[in-house]
Design a protein around this motif. Structure first.
Motif, PDB file in Angstrom:
ATOM      1  N   MET A 193       0.820  -1.212   0.000  1.00 48.30           N
ATOM      2  CA  MET A 193       0.000   0.000   0.000  1.00 48.30           C
ATOM      3  C   MET A 193       0.853   1.261   0.000  1.00 48.30           C
ATOM      4  N   GLU A 194       2.005   1.194   0.660  1.00 46.93           N
ATOM      5  CA  GLU A 194       2.892   2.352   0.708  1.00 46.93           C
ATOM      6  C   GLU A 194       3.366   2.748  -0.688  1.00 46.93           C
ATOM      7  N   LYS A 195       3.541   1.745  -1.547  1.00 46.30           N
ATOM      8  CA  LYS A 195       4.011   2.016  -2.903  1.00 46.30           C
ATOM      9  C   LYS A 195       2.856   2.239  -3.876  1.00 46.30           C
ATOM     10  N   GLY A 196       1.638   2.243  -3.362  1.00 49.15           N
ATOM     11  CA  GLY A 196       0.486   2.462  -4.226  1.00 49.15           C
ATOM     12  C   GLY A 196       0.111   1.256  -5.067  1.00 49.15           C
ATOM     13  N   GLN A 197       0.685   0.095  -4.728  1.00 43.57           N
ATOM     14  CA  GLN A 197       0.360  -1.111  -5.502  1.00 43.57           C
ATOM     15  C   GLN A 197      -1.025  -1.628  -5.144  1.00 43.57           C
ATOM     16  N   MET A 198      -1.524  -1.205  -3.991  1.00 45.76           N
ATOM     17  CA  MET A 198      -2.907  -1.505  -3.623  1.00 45.76           C
ATOM     18  C   MET A 198      -3.495  -0.216  -3.057  1.00 45.76           C
ATOM     19  N   ARG A 199      -4.635   0.224  -3.616  1.00 47.41           N
ATOM     20  CA  ARG A 199      -5.242   1.493  -3.194  1.00 47.41           C
ATOM     21  C   ARG A 199      -6.704   1.253  -2.833  1.00 47.41           C
ATOM     22  N   CYS A 200      -7.095   1.730  -1.680  1.00 49.85           N
ATOM     23  CA  CYS A 200      -8.439   1.433  -1.187  1.00 49.85           C
ATOM     24  C   CYS A 200      -9.305   2.690  -1.140  1.00 49.85           C
ATOM     25  N   GLU A 201     -10.572   2.487  -1.478  1.00 49.00           N
ATOM     26  CA  GLU A 201     -11.562   3.550  -1.337  1.00 49.00           C
ATOM     27  C   GLU A 201     -12.766   2.964  -0.624  1.00 49.00           C
ATOM     28  N   ALA A 202     -13.400   3.795   0.177  1.00 50.23           N
ATOM     29  CA  ALA A 202     -14.576   3.311   0.915  1.00 50.23           C
ATOM     30  C   ALA A 202     -15.779   4.168   0.566  1.00 50.23           C
ATOM     31  N   ASN A 203     -16.924   3.521   0.350  1.00 50.67           N
ATOM     32  CA  ASN A 203     -18.187   4.245   0.206  1.00 50.67           C
ATOM     33  C   ASN A 203     -18.931   4.117   1.522  1.00 50.67           C
ATOM     34  N   VAL A 204     -19.131   5.243   2.164  1.00 50.98           N
ATOM     35  CA  VAL A 204     -19.707   5.195   3.510  1.00 50.98           C
ATOM     36  C   VAL A 204     -21.002   5.995   3.552  1.00 50.98           C
ATOM     37  N   SER A 205     -22.052   5.400   4.078  1.00 53.06           N
ATOM     38  CA  SER A 205     -23.236   6.194   4.392  1.00 53.06           C
ATOM     39  C   SER A 205     -23.841   5.667   5.682  1.00 53.06           C
ATOM     40  N   VAL A 206     -24.189   6.585   6.557  1.00 53.34           N
ATOM     41  CA  VAL A 206     -24.857   6.193   7.792  1.00 53.34           C
ATOM     42  C   VAL A 206     -26.361   6.345   7.572  1.00 53.34           C
ATOM     43  N   GLN A 207     -27.123   5.305   7.872  1.00 53.67           N
ATOM     44  CA  GLN A 207     -28.574   5.344   7.705  1.00 53.67           C
ATOM     45  C   GLN A 207     -29.239   5.140   9.068  1.00 53.67           C
ATOM     46  N   THR A 208     -30.465   5.575   9.154  1.00 50.69           N
ATOM     47  CA  THR A 208     -31.222   5.300  10.365  1.00 50.69           C
ATOM     48  C   THR A 208     -31.633   3.826  10.319  1.00 50.69           C
ATOM     49  N   THR A 209     -31.386   3.132  11.418  1.00 49.95           N
ATOM     50  CA  THR A 209     -31.703   1.704  11.473  1.00 49.95           C
ATOM     51  C   THR A 209     -33.175   1.485  11.108  1.00 49.95           C
ATOM     52  N   ILE A 246     -12.702   5.656   7.906  1.00 51.56           N
ATOM     53  CA  ILE A 246     -14.090   5.187   7.968  1.00 51.56           C
ATOM     54  C   ILE A 246     -14.706   5.547   9.323  1.00 51.56           C
ATOM     55  N   ASP A 247     -13.944   5.328  10.385  1.00 58.64           N
ATOM     56  CA  ASP A 247     -14.447   5.695  11.717  1.00 58.64           C
ATOM     57  C   ASP A 247     -14.782   7.186  11.786  1.00 58.64           C
ATOM     58  N   TYR A 248     -13.879   7.991  11.229  1.00 58.09           N
ATOM     59  CA  TYR A 248     -14.086   9.439  11.240  1.00 58.09           C
ATOM     60  C   TYR A 248     -15.363   9.799  10.482  1.00 58.09           C
ATOM     61  N   GLU A 249     -15.521   9.185   9.302  1.00 62.52           N
ATOM     62  CA  GLU A 249     -16.655   9.513   8.439  1.00 62.52           C
ATOM     63  C   GLU A 249     -17.979   9.087   9.094  1.00 62.52           C
ATOM     64  N   ILE A 250     -17.973   7.937   9.746  1.00 60.71           N
ATOM     65  CA  ILE A 250     -19.188   7.474  10.435  1.00 60.71           C
ATOM     66  C   ILE A 250     -19.570   8.485  11.521  1.00 60.71           C
ATOM     67  N   LYS A 251     -18.577   8.902  12.278  1.00 56.78           N
ATOM     68  CA  LYS A 251     -18.825   9.854  13.368  1.00 56.78           C
ATOM     69  C   LYS A 251     -19.339  11.184  12.823  1.00 56.78           C
ATOM     70  N   ARG A 252     -18.698  11.632  11.722  1.00 52.32           N
ATOM     71  CA  ARG A 252     -19.075  12.915  11.122  1.00 52.32           C
ATOM     72  C   ARG A 252     -20.532  12.893  10.658  1.00 52.32           C
ATOM     73  N   GLN A 253     -20.909  11.781   9.998  1.00 52.64           N
ATOM     74  CA  GLN A 253     -22.277  11.695   9.472  1.00 52.64           C
ATOM     75  C   GLN A 253     -23.298  11.592  10.610  1.00 52.64           C
ATOM     76  N   ILE A 254     -22.949  10.845  11.653  1.00 54.17           N
ATOM     77  CA  ILE A 254     -23.885  10.728  12.785  1.00 54.17           C
ATOM     78  C   ILE A 254     -24.105  12.098  13.422  1.00 54.17           C
ATOM     79  N   GLU A 255     -23.023  12.873  13.537  1.00 57.88           N
ATOM     80  CA  GLU A 255     -23.159  14.217  14.119  1.00 57.88           C
ATOM     81  C   GLU A 255     -24.085  15.088  13.276  1.00 57.88           C
ATOM     82  N   LEU A 256     -23.938  14.994  11.933  1.00 61.26           N
ATOM     83  CA  LEU A 256     -24.818  15.773  11.047  1.00 61.26           C
ATOM     84  C   LEU A 256     -26.267  15.337  11.232  1.00 61.26           C
ATOM     85  N   LEU A 257     -26.487  14.016  11.301  1.00 62.20           N
ATOM     86  CA  LEU A 257     -27.850  13.507  11.465  1.00 62.20           C
ATOM     87  C   LEU A 257     -28.449  13.982  12.792  1.00 62.20           C
TER      88      LEU A 257
END
Ligand SMILES: [Zn+2]
Length: 517
Positions: A193-209, A246-257
Motif C-alpha cells: 500500500m505504501e508504494k500504491g500497488q494496492m489502493r483502497c476507497e470506501a463508500n460510507v453512508s450512515v442510515q437510520t436503522t 471510515i471511523d471518522y466519516e461514520i462519526k461525522r455523518q452521525i453528528e450531522l444527522l
C-alpha cells in the motif's frame, strides 16, 4: 439497546498487477522506477492513431483473482472507454470495463472476534472484479507546478468492488488485509500500500436503522423513508488509514444527522496529518463518463483463458489449517498465514517437529489422543517462538523472511531442544541470536554443546549450587522458613544467576524446598 444508526460501507480496491509488460503495449511494467518517463511509448502516451493490444497474462490473472474470490468468470467480456479529462490521462479516456467485467458475484468470509466487532462471521459479497489501465502519476511540487510521470501509465490495474456489506471500519480493514494476503499468495501483485500497488476507497453512508434494506447488493429505502447520500473516501494509503478514515466519516455523518442536517453525494480525501476527511468534489454519476465499447479491442473470452487455472491454498484456508491441524493458537495462525513466505516456513517447521515427535521411542506406543496433545503443546510453543521471538529477533536485525538464512529444520531443532527441556528459554534465545548473526544456517545443538548452554539437570552439581545460594542468603532463607512462600522465587532466581541461566528451574525449586523444609 439497539443502535439508532447503521453504517453501510462498500469497498473499492485497486491492485497493480506485476506483469512483465504494461496492459496495452510492450513497455516494461515498472511503475516505481525512480527516473521518470523511461518506460513509455506512443501507446501508453495515448498518441492518436495507435492501437492497444491487451496483455493476456493480465486477463488470466484477473480471472485467477476472481476465481479465488469465488466469482463467476464471464464467458465473454470486453473493454470500454471511460471518458474524463485530467492531465494523468492524455487520451482523455481510460480503457476500463463497464458492463461486462471479467468476474462477478463472488464472496469472502471475514473472521473477527466478538471482543472487538459486533459480528464475528462476516460475509462480504464481491460485486465484480474488472481490469483497466493505470493512469500516469502526478506530483504536485511546492512551486505550484505539477509533474507527470508516464512510467505508471498503462500498468494493468484490477479493480475489486464489493456490495455495501460492511458495517464497521474494522471489517473494512480486515477485508483489505485479506485482499493483500490473497494477492501475495497468488503472486500477481506485491500489493504494497505504501508504494500504491494496492489502493483502497470506501463508500460510507450512515442510515437510520430500519429505514433501508439491501437487496442484491443495492441499498433501498423502505417505504416512507429516504436514504442518506453516500460519501466516497479516497487516499487510503495504509490499513490504519482505512480504519481511521471510515471511523471518522461514520462519526461525522452521525453528528450531522443528530443536528438534523443532510449532505450531498461527494468524494472526500483522507488527510493523514489532520486525521480527518476533507471534501474534494461532488460526485459524478456513471453517465458523466460516457462509457462506450472500446472499438480497437475485440471482445474476449476470459472463461476459456481461465479453464486451466490452478488455485493454491488460499490465505483463509491456510489459516484454518494452521489452527485446526497444526494446533497453532488462532492469533499465531493469523499472523503466520498472512504472508506466504512465513506460512511456508511455519509449515516446514511443523512438519519437522511432528516427524521428530513421532520418531521418539517413548511416542511409539502412545495413544493418538496423547500424541495429539503433545503435538498441540509443541505447536503452541513453536507458534510463540515463530511469531514473537524469531520475528522479534529478525525485526531487530532488519532481516526479512525472504533473506533468512536460518532453515526450518534448524529452527525446528531449536524448538525440540526447548520442548524436551534440554535447554531453557533464556539460552535458547541466545542460540537463536547466534544462529541469526552467524549469517549461515547453523546447527543449534552444536552451538548449545560448544557454549555449554545445555540445561543443568545434574542433581549433584545443582545441589552444591543450591547449598551455596542458601548459605549466601540467610535473611531470605529465614523468611521462607517463617512461611513467606514468595521468597522461593527469589532464591530460584539466585540459582539461575549462579548458573548463568542454565539450571533447570524445576529441579532447582525441588532441591530448595527439600533443603529448606
Ligand atoms: Zn508503452
Amino acid at each position: 439497546m439497539k443502535n439508532k444508526y447503521q453504517p453501510i460501507i462498500g469497498m473499492e480496491v485497486h491492485v497493480e498487477l506485476k506483469t512483465k509488460s504494461k496492459m496495452f503495449c510492450s513497455c516494461p511494467n515498472d511503475p516505481d522506477l525512480k527516473e521518470p518517463n523511461i518506460n513509455i511509448c506512443e501507446i501508453c502516451l495515448g498518441h492518436p492513431g495507435t492501437l492497444p493490444t491487451p496483455n493476456v497474462q493480465a486477463i488470466e490473472w484477473t480471472a485467477l483473482i476472481g476465481s479465488a474470490l469465488g466469482c463467476q468468470i464471464r464467458e465473454l467480456s470486453k473493454f470500454d472507454r471511460k471518458h474524463y479529462f485530467y492531465p494523468d490521462l492524455p487520451k482523455a479516456y481510460q480503457i476500463s470495463q463497464y458492463d461486462e467485467p471479467i468476474a462477478t458475484h463472488g464472496q469472502i468470509e471475514l473472521d473477527l472476534s466478538l471482543d472487538d466487532n459486533n459480528r464475528d462471521k462476516v460475509r462480504i459479497n464481491i460485486t465484480r472484479a474488472h481490469l483497466e489501465e493505470d493512469t500516469a502519476k502526478l506530483t504536485h511540487s511546492p512551486d505550484g507546478n505539477t509533474l507527470v510521470d508516464f512510467n505508471r501509465a498503462g500498468t494493468p490495474l484490477v479493480e475489486i468492488v464489493t456490495d455495501p456489506d460492511f458495517q464497521t471500519a474494522l471489517e473494512a480493514k480486515t477485508y483489505c488485509q485479506e485482499l493483500r494476503a490473497l494477492m501475495r499468495y497468488l503472486n500477481v501483485s506485491d500489493a504494497d500500500m505504501e508504494k500504491g500497488q494496492m489502493r483502497c476507497e470506501a463508500n460510507v453512508s450512515v442510515q437510520t436503522t430500519d429505514s433501508f434494506e439491501i437487496t442484491a447488493g443495492v441499498v433501498k429505502a423502505r417505504p416512507g423513508h429516504k436514504l442518506n447520500n453516500k460519501v466516497e473516501v479516497k487516499n487510503l494509503n495504509s490499513f490504519k488509514a482505512v480504519a481511521q478514515a471510515i471511523d471518522y466519516e461514520i462519526k461525522r455523518q452521525i453528528e450531522l444527522l443528530e443536528q438534523g442536517e443532510s449532505w450531498i453525494q461527494q468524494t472526500r480525501g483522507w488527510d493523514e496529518n489532520k486525521n480527518q476527511t476533507v471534501l474534494q468534489r461532488s460526485k459524478e454519476n456513471a453517465e458523466d463518463y460516457r462509457y462506450f465499447p472500446e472499438p480497437d479491442i475485440p471482445p474476449f473470452h476470459p472463461q476459456a483463458l481461465a479453464k486451466d487455472i490452478y488455485l493454491p491454498e488460499l490465505p483463509w484456508a491456510k489459516r484454518a489449517r494452521f489452527h485446526t491441524e497444526h494446533g497453532f493458537s488462532y492469533s499465531d495462525a493469523k499472523i503466520l498465514s498472512a504472508d506466504i513466505a512465513w506460512a511456508n516456513f511455519a509449515d516446514a517447521v511443523m512438519s519437522e517437529l511432528v516427524e521428530w515427535l513421532h520418531s521418539l521411542p517413548e511416542t511409539k506406543n502412545e495413544t493418538d489422543t496423547i500424541k495429539e496433545e503433545k503435538i498441540n503443546k509443541l505447536a503452541r510453543l513453536a507458534g510463540g517462538w515463530l511469531t514473537s521471538r524469531l520475528a522479534g529477533a529478525m525485526a531487530e536485525r532488519a532481516i526479512d523472511i525472504k533473506i533468512l538464512k536460518l532453515s526450518p529444520e534448524n529452527f525446528a531443532e531449536l524448538i525440540a531442544l526447548v520442548y524436551s527441556e534440554k535447554i531453557n528459554a533464556n539460552n535458547a534465545q541466545k542460540i537463536l541470536s547466534e544462529m541469526l548473526d552467524s549469517g549461515v544456517d547453523s546447527d543449534p545443538t552444536h552451538i548449545m554443546e560448544e557454549k555449554g548452554y545445555g540445561q543443568l539437570q545434574d542433581e549433584a552439581s545443582l545441589s552444591k549450587i543450591v547449598d551455596e545460594v542458601i548459605a549466601a542468603h540467610p535473611q531470605q532463607t529465614a523468611q521462607f522458613k517463617a512461611g513467606k512462600e514468595a521468597v522461593l522465587k527469589f532464591l530460584i532466581g539466585m540459582v539461575m544467576r549462579a548458573t548463568e541461566g542454565s539450571a533447570d528451574p524445576k529441579i532447582a525449586e525441588t532441591l530448595l524446598k527439600e533443603k529448606l523444609r
